[in-house]
Write an enzyme that holds these catalytic residues in place. Structure first.
Site, PDB file in Angstrom:
ATOM      1  N   ASP A   1      30.191  42.521  25.192  1.00 54.89           N
ATOM      2  CA  ASP A   1      30.389  42.329  26.627  1.00 54.89           C
ATOM      3  C   ASP A   1      30.458  40.813  26.802  1.00 54.89           C
ATOM      4  O   ASP A   1      29.458  40.106  26.698  1.00 54.89           O
ATOM      5  CB  ASP A   1      29.214  42.957  27.381  1.00 54.89           C
ATOM      6  CG  ASP A   1      29.294  42.725  28.884  1.00 54.89           C
ATOM      7  OD1 ASP A   1      30.149  41.946  29.330  1.00 54.89           O
ATOM      8  OD2 ASP A   1      28.489  43.333  29.610  1.00 54.89           O
TER       9      ASP A   1
ATOM     10  N   HIS B   1      21.157  47.961  44.518  1.00 62.35           N
ATOM     11  CA  HIS B   1      20.896  46.616  45.049  1.00 62.35           C
ATOM     12  C   HIS B   1      21.995  46.119  45.987  1.00 62.35           C
ATOM     13  O   HIS B   1      21.746  45.321  46.866  1.00 62.35           O
ATOM     14  CB  HIS B   1      20.675  45.619  43.905  1.00 62.35           C
ATOM     15  CG  HIS B   1      21.818  45.509  42.965  1.00 62.35           C
ATOM     16  ND1 HIS B   1      22.154  46.523  42.089  1.00 62.35           N
ATOM     17  CD2 HIS B   1      22.730  44.537  42.769  1.00 62.35           C
ATOM     18  CE1 HIS B   1      23.201  46.160  41.388  1.00 62.35           C
ATOM     19  NE2 HIS B   1      23.579  44.961  41.786  1.00 62.35           N
TER      20      HIS B   1
ATOM     21  N   PHE C   1      24.013  44.749  31.044  1.00 66.81           N
ATOM     22  CA  PHE C   1      24.199  44.348  32.434  1.00 66.81           C
ATOM     23  C   PHE C   1      24.186  45.588  33.325  1.00 66.81           C
ATOM     24  O   PHE C   1      24.455  46.689  32.863  1.00 66.81           O
ATOM     25  CB  PHE C   1      25.514  43.562  32.591  1.00 66.81           C
ATOM     26  CG  PHE C   1      25.701  43.065  33.999  1.00 66.81           C
ATOM     27  CD1 PHE C   1      24.832  42.126  34.539  1.00 66.81           C
ATOM     28  CD2 PHE C   1      26.723  43.558  34.798  1.00 66.81           C
ATOM     29  CE1 PHE C   1      24.986  41.690  35.848  1.00 66.81           C
ATOM     30  CE2 PHE C   1      26.877  43.117  36.112  1.00 66.81           C
ATOM     31  CZ  PHE C   1      26.015  42.186  36.636  1.00 66.81           C
ATOM     32  N   ASP C   2      23.904  45.394  34.631  1.00 61.52           N
ATOM     33  CA  ASP C   2      23.702  46.571  35.495  1.00 61.52           C
ATOM     34  C   ASP C   2      24.931  47.462  35.648  1.00 61.52           C
ATOM     35  O   ASP C   2      24.793  48.682  35.704  1.00 61.52           O
ATOM     36  CB  ASP C   2      23.125  46.189  36.861  1.00 61.52           C
ATOM     37  CG  ASP C   2      23.950  45.169  37.596  1.00 61.52           C
ATOM     38  OD1 ASP C   2      24.444  44.237  36.948  1.00 61.52           O
ATOM     39  OD2 ASP C   2      24.112  45.278  38.815  1.00 61.52           O
TER      40      ASP C   2
ATOM     41  N   ALA D   1      31.646  38.404  29.106  1.00 57.65           N
ATOM     42  CA  ALA D   1      31.875  37.649  30.347  1.00 57.65           C
ATOM     43  C   ALA D   1      31.637  36.139  30.167  1.00 57.65           C
ATOM     44  O   ALA D   1      32.396  35.319  30.672  1.00 57.65           O
ATOM     45  CB  ALA D   1      30.981  38.199  31.454  1.00 57.65           C
TER      46      ALA D   1
ATOM     47  N   LYS E   1      34.239  35.144  35.098  1.00 53.04           N
ATOM     48  CA  LYS E   1      33.266  34.150  34.633  1.00 53.04           C
ATOM     49  C   LYS E   1      33.999  33.148  33.731  1.00 53.04           C
ATOM     50  O   LYS E   1      34.596  32.200  34.222  1.00 53.04           O
ATOM     51  CB  LYS E   1      32.121  34.830  33.878  1.00 53.04           C
ATOM     52  CG  LYS E   1      31.136  35.558  34.775  1.00 53.04           C
ATOM     53  CD  LYS E   1      31.556  36.952  35.055  1.00 53.04           C
ATOM     54  CE  LYS E   1      30.467  37.798  35.689  1.00 53.04           C
ATOM     55  NZ  LYS E   1      31.013  39.091  36.151  1.00 53.04           N
TER      56      LYS E   1
ATOM     57  N   TYR F   1      56.902  45.157  37.258  1.00 54.18           N
ATOM     58  CA  TYR F   1      55.983  46.281  37.011  1.00 54.18           C
ATOM     59  C   TYR F   1      55.714  46.436  35.516  1.00 54.18           C
ATOM     60  O   TYR F   1      54.587  46.691  35.092  1.00 54.18           O
ATOM     61  CB  TYR F   1      56.572  47.579  37.574  1.00 54.18           C
ATOM     62  CG  TYR F   1      55.585  48.712  37.604  1.00 54.18           C
ATOM     63  CD1 TYR F   1      54.877  49.004  38.766  1.00 54.18           C
ATOM     64  CD2 TYR F   1      55.328  49.484  36.470  1.00 54.18           C
ATOM     65  CE1 TYR F   1      53.953  50.022  38.801  1.00 54.18           C
ATOM     66  CE2 TYR F   1      54.401  50.508  36.487  1.00 54.18           C
ATOM     67  CZ  TYR F   1      53.707  50.784  37.660  1.00 54.18           C
ATOM     68  OH  TYR F   1      52.786  51.794  37.686  1.00 54.18           O
TER      69      TYR F   1
HETATM   70  N1  F0G Z   1      29.066  42.205  32.111  1.00 54.46           N
HETATM   71  C1  F0G Z   1      28.316  41.145  32.450  1.00 54.46           C
HETATM   72  C2  F0G Z   1      27.467  40.483  31.420  1.00 54.46           C
HETATM   73  C3  F0G Z   1      28.328  40.675  33.773  1.00 54.46           C
HETATM   74  O1  F0G Z   1      27.563  39.647  34.091  1.00 54.46           O
HETATM   75  C4  F0G Z   1      29.155  41.323  34.716  1.00 54.46           C
HETATM   76  C5  F0G Z   1      29.207  40.880  36.097  1.00 54.46           C
HETATM   77  C6  F0G Z   1      29.939  42.407  34.299  1.00 54.46           C
HETATM   78  C7  F0G Z   1      29.866  42.827  32.979  1.00 54.46           C
HETATM   79  C8  F0G Z   1      30.835  43.160  35.250  1.00 54.46           C
HETATM   80  O2  F0G Z   1      31.934  42.412  35.576  1.00 54.46           O
HETATM   81  O3  F0G Z   1      31.749  41.958  38.031  1.00 54.46           O
HETATM   82  O4  F0G Z   1      33.895  41.671  36.811  1.00 54.46           O
HETATM   83  O5  F0G Z   1      33.003  43.919  37.233  1.00 54.46           O
HETATM   84  N2  F0G Z   1      28.369  40.077  36.586  1.00 54.46           N
HETATM   85  C9  F0G Z   1      28.371  39.522  37.921  1.00 54.46           C
HETATM   86  C10 F0G Z   1      27.116  38.721  38.129  1.00 54.46           C
HETATM   87  C11 F0G Z   1      28.649  40.497  39.022  1.00 54.46           C
HETATM   88  O6  F0G Z   1      26.874  38.301  39.266  1.00 54.46           O
HETATM   89  O7  F0G Z   1      26.385  38.477  37.172  1.00 54.46           O
HETATM   90  P1  F0G Z   1      32.680  42.491  36.982  1.00 54.46           P
END
Ligand code: F0G
Length: 458
Positions: free
Chosen positions: A215, A450, A124-125, A217, A258, A72
């Protein structure tokens, strides 16, 4: 004879996938309310919905899974992850989270309040969702070149420095908790940000004493593009480039699904001890104790190993190269795709593909449905459905980018699969004039619609 390009791995384990027929797919997509997120994965032959959490782990990563320490508190896996993050990014402090949006949730709980403005390149969304959920406003400062899908520019993910400067000048500093730079910029089509641009953003931010968040990823893919496209970086290693990139950020959020090639995981890393202490409170509240924060020990181990593998040039050359191969095939068949090709995905320009379908009928979603029916290939709409409604007016947000994204998982599909996808897209393109109408929304959620939207064919 020059030797052809080949993968820097061989396959040790396989996962069967199944072909289906058109009649079945017509029924399944109807049952899914024309939302590809509702399809069962066994009804998909080639799944290009996302490159997130869908990569193939290496034998080294799987052996790290066996070595996971599930204590833990104070697990060795935590320290393994910490060492990898500090070595690769240079950040001294970090908090594990279960995925990228969880990192956003923890960080924004610490930094963002109602009425704030958060400029950056196209957020990102989930990032946008977390900002708007807190009644703050993301401000898109992406360079205008990003909105022309055929214009060739090596760094279409760049922040427009003049636009950013204008935002900073026109708002009180206390209303701008941070600037977010997404590397590579997913929303702009997997487009990279140049080192020069990162440096300029940081210099400007420093003038106002506003922290810069990356950000991150797909930071390794971004580094690959810097090495191959930006003057002065050809002879630098990916690791050197990555370290320099992060030197222009104060904080990073990471979706490790990613560029750390794991199925689940994420983290926040930062330089400031104070911020770390504040974020720790939310991390414990939302994610878990600071030495695991939403992750198993085994996953932290695999993540540490994955970070090292994803920052190898050979891996990236193969990965980005396979994406470009799909792009080249599409071009060969006349399919309108966004250029330059993205790092993780090929984006088909639905406005050029189906000019007869008005934006109000969601051409990119229509194309995603047609491609699925044609060949069992699942892509995802990056257009008006994803862009969601304006939180104030509740009107749909239409943009010049109405795209179908075909995201390629890392090390998962062969070039034969890629050729199959390209051929399927060609068939859909060849009969594009038969499609007269798009889709309409029957039911939608208040945010991030979406994922669960229900649609009908017009
Ligand atoms: N930032 C970026 C640039 C992303 O592409 C994503 C996720 C996230 C943050 C959020 O990360 O999914 O681990 O919570 N992108 C995926 C996609 C879902 O299909 O592009 P997460």
């Amino acid at each position: 004879m020059e030797l052809p390009f080949a993968e820097e791995y061989r396959i040790k384990m396989v996962e069967p996938i199944r072909k289906t027929n058109r009649e079945q797919r017509v029924q399944w997509i109807k049952d899914a309310k024309y939302n590809l997120f509702n399809l069962r994965s066994e009804h998909v032959y080639i799944d290009l919905l996302t490159d997130s959490g869908t990569g193939a782990m290496s034998d080294r990563q799987w052996s790290e899974m066996m070595l996971g320490d599930e204590s833990y508190a104070g697990a060795s896996s935590y320290y393994k992850m910490k060492d990898a993050i500090t070595e690769i990014t240079g950040f001294p402090y970090f908090l594990p989270t279960h995925q990228g949006r969880a990192a956003e949730n923890v960080l924004f709980s610490t930094m963002v309040k109602a009425g704030d403005f958060i400029p950056g390149n196209a957020h990102f969304d989930t990032t946008k969702g977390h900002i708007e959920f807190r009644h703050a406003t993301p401000v898109d400062c992406t360079i205008k070149e990003a909105f022309d899908t055929t214009l060739i520019h090596p760094f279409k993910g760049n922040v427009d420095i003049d636009k950013l400067d204008e935002v900073l000048r026109n708002h009180p500093v206390e209303k701008i908790p941070c600037i977010i730079v997404t590397i590579t910029c997913n929303t702009a089509g997997g487009q990279p940000v140049s080192m020069k641009n990162m440096k300029e953003v940081k210099q400007l931010a420093d003038n106002y004493q506003i922290p810069v968040v990356f950000d991150s990823a797909r930071f390794a893919e971004n580094a690959y593009f810097i090495k191959t496209r930006e003057e002065g970086y050809k002879d630098k290693s990916i690791r050197e480039i990555v370290l320099e990139m992060f030197s222009y950020a104060d904080i990073m959020t990471m979706s490790s699904k990613k560029d750390a090639i794991v199925n689940m995981g994420g983290f926040i890393a930062m330089r400031d001890e104070n911020l770390y202490n504040q974020a720790t409170v939310y991390n414990i509240l939302f994610e878990g104790f600071i030495t695991y924060g939403g992750m198993s020990g085994r996953d932290m181990n695999a993540l540490a190993q994955g970070l090292r593998e994803a920052t190898e040039f050979d891996f990236l050359e193969n990965r980005v190269g396979q994406v470009a191969y799909l792009g080249k095939k599409c071009k060969e068949y006349g399919v309108p795709v966004l250029e330059p090709f993205g790092g993780h995905a090929i984006f088909v320009d639905a406005l050029k593909f189906y000019p007869q379908i008005p934006k109000e009928e969601f051409p990119a979603q229509t194309l995603a449905i047609e491609l699925y029916i044609e060949a069992g290939v699942r892509g995802v709409e990056i257009g008006a459905i994803l862009a969601d409604r304006d939180p104030g007016t509740r009107e749909n947000r239409y943009s010049d980018l109405e795209l179908l994204r075909l995201a390629i998982p890392r090390r998962t599909y062969t070039d034969n699969h890629i050729e199959y996808v390209a051929a399927a897209l060609k068939n859909v393109f060849d009969r594009r004039n038969e499609i007269k109408r798009g889709v309409e929304i029957l039911k939608e959620a208040p945010v991030l619609r979406h994922f669960t939207v229900e649609l009908a064919k017009l």
